[in-house]
Design a protein around this motif. Structure first.
Motif, PDB file in Angstrom:
ATOM      1  N   HIS A   5       0.829  -1.208   0.000  1.00  0.00           N
ATOM      2  CA  HIS A   5       0.000   0.000   0.000  1.00  0.00           C
ATOM      3  C   HIS A   5       0.859   1.251   0.000  1.00  0.00           C
ATOM      4  CE1 HIS A   5       0.638  -0.473   4.429  1.00  0.00           C
ATOM      5  NE2 HIS A   5       0.699   0.849   4.383  1.00  0.00           N
ATOM      6  N   PHE A  20     -10.741  10.781  -1.519  1.00  0.00           N
ATOM      7  CA  PHE A  20     -10.243   9.582  -2.197  1.00  0.00           C
ATOM      8  C   PHE A  20     -11.376   8.797  -2.854  1.00  0.00           C
ATOM      9  CE2 PHE A  20      -6.439  10.489   0.289  1.00  0.00           C
ATOM     10  CZ  PHE A  20      -5.453  10.257  -0.661  1.00  0.00           C
ATOM     11  N   GLU A  21     -12.552   8.818  -2.255  1.00  0.00           N
ATOM     12  CA  GLU A  21     -13.700   8.162  -2.892  1.00  0.00           C
ATOM     13  C   GLU A  21     -14.051   8.851  -4.207  1.00  0.00           C
ATOM     14  OE1 GLU A  21     -16.631   8.077   0.232  1.00  0.00           O
ATOM     15  OE2 GLU A  21     -15.908   6.142   0.975  1.00  0.00           O
ATOM     16  N   LEU A  23     -11.998  10.078  -6.145  1.00  0.00           N
ATOM     17  CA  LEU A  23     -10.962   9.635  -7.082  1.00  0.00           C
ATOM     18  C   LEU A  23     -11.121   8.165  -7.466  1.00  0.00           C
ATOM     19  CD1 LEU A  23      -7.903  11.432  -5.447  1.00  0.00           C
ATOM     20  CD2 LEU A  23      -9.019  12.018  -7.617  1.00  0.00           C
ATOM     21  N   GLY A  24     -12.190   7.532  -6.980  1.00  0.00           N
ATOM     22  CA  GLY A  24     -12.471   6.159  -7.382  1.00  0.00           C
ATOM     23  C   GLY A  24     -12.067   5.090  -6.384  1.00  0.00           C
ATOM     24  N   PHE A  25     -11.688   5.475  -5.173  1.00  0.00           N
ATOM     25  CA  PHE A  25     -11.314   4.492  -4.158  1.00  0.00           C
ATOM     26  C   PHE A  25     -12.527   4.118  -3.318  1.00  0.00           C
ATOM     27  CE2 PHE A  25      -7.264   6.146  -5.365  1.00  0.00           C
ATOM     28  CZ  PHE A  25      -6.393   5.081  -5.217  1.00  0.00           C
ATOM     29  N   GLU A  45      -9.344   0.966  -1.450  1.00  0.00           N
ATOM     30  CA  GLU A  45      -8.819   0.240  -2.608  1.00  0.00           C
ATOM     31  C   GLU A  45      -9.351   0.872  -3.885  1.00  0.00           C
ATOM     32  OE1 GLU A  45      -8.141  -4.404  -3.295  1.00  0.00           O
ATOM     33  OE2 GLU A  45     -10.250  -3.846  -3.144  1.00  0.00           O
ATOM     34  N   SER A  46      -8.509   0.887  -4.916  1.00  0.00           N
ATOM     35  CA  SER A  46      -8.967   1.396  -6.210  1.00  0.00           C
ATOM     36  C   SER A  46     -10.042   0.461  -6.746  1.00  0.00           C
ATOM     37  CB  SER A  46      -7.801   1.485  -7.194  1.00  0.00           C
ATOM     38  OG  SER A  46      -7.219   0.219  -7.399  1.00  0.00           O
ATOM     39  N   GLN A  47     -10.912   0.978  -7.599  1.00  0.00           N
ATOM     40  CA  GLN A  47     -12.035   0.183  -8.100  1.00  0.00           C
ATOM     41  C   GLN A  47     -11.580  -1.064  -8.841  1.00  0.00           C
ATOM     42  OE1 GLN A  47     -14.489   2.975 -10.271  1.00  0.00           O
ATOM     43  NE2 GLN A  47     -15.469   3.679  -8.403  1.00  0.00           N
ATOM     44  N   ASP A  48     -10.417  -0.999  -9.489  1.00  0.00           N
ATOM     45  CA  ASP A  48      -9.939  -2.179 -10.215  1.00  0.00           C
ATOM     46  C   ASP A  48      -9.099  -3.105  -9.327  1.00  0.00           C
ATOM     47  OD1 ASP A  48      -7.514  -0.864  -9.974  1.00  0.00           O
ATOM     48  OD2 ASP A  48      -7.148  -0.701 -12.126  1.00  0.00           O
ATOM     49  N   SER A  50      -6.178  -2.607  -8.055  1.00  0.00           N
ATOM     50  CA  SER A  50      -4.741  -2.579  -8.311  1.00  0.00           C
ATOM     51  C   SER A  50      -3.937  -1.768  -7.303  1.00  0.00           C
ATOM     52  CB  SER A  50      -4.463  -2.035  -9.719  1.00  0.00           C
ATOM     53  OG  SER A  50      -4.865  -0.668  -9.801  1.00  0.00           O
ATOM     54  N   LEU A  51      -4.622  -0.953  -6.473  1.00  0.00           N
ATOM     55  CA  LEU A  51      -3.894  -0.098  -5.544  1.00  0.00           C
ATOM     56  C   LEU A  51      -4.639   0.004  -4.223  1.00  0.00           C
ATOM     57  CD1 LEU A  51      -1.529   1.847  -5.008  1.00  0.00           C
ATOM     58  CD2 LEU A  51      -2.925   3.668  -6.002  1.00  0.00           C
TER      59      LEU A  51
END
Length: 127
Positions: A5, A20-21, A23-25, A45-48, A50-51
């Motif tokens: 992380h 951050f939400e 921004l897609g988290f 966590e990112s939507q995909d 990956s992060l």
């Protein structure tokens, strides 16, 4: 080593979570109180997937991050091995571990250490 992380210092967990939400988290799990470092911890966590990012909010004057500015704080790696991190750092000559092994309540009580690289960057290692 695998990146686990990125850690960010926040002054207000609720307000920064909203940023951050946007921004897609997505928040994962509950806010965890780290009684060892006197911080509130939240993972997003990112939507995909990956992060993963960690939001770190100081709880009191005892907090390990009370004197840090808001923003990026550290990158965390999973060592994936039981290597002696002090010996590894000495061999690579890239920095110095500056904490003893501590328990991280927000990481299922796994042991971690923090290091400072020669360029001043902070690194966390999950052991």
């Amino acid at each position: 080593m695998k990146i686990h992380h990125l850690g960010f210092i926040v002054k207000d967990m609720k307000k920064d979570r909203i940023i951050f939400e946007a921004l897609g988290f997505v928040e994962i799990g509950e806010v965890v109180y780290d009684f060892i470092q006197d911080n509130n911890i939240m993972f997003l966590e990112s939507q995909d997937g990956s992060l993963l990012i960690e939001l770190i909010e100081a709880v009191s004057e005892r907090s390990s991050v009370r004197n840090f500015k808001s923003g990026y704080h550290h990158i965390c790696f999973e060592s994936g091995t039981k290597m002696d991190m002090n010996q590894w750092f000495k061999a690579l000559k890239i920095g110095k571990i500056f904490t003893r092994q501590i328990t991280a309540p927000a990481l299922q009580n796994r042991k971690v250490v923090f290091a400072c690289l020669n360029n001043g960057s902070l690194i966390e290692f999950i052991l």
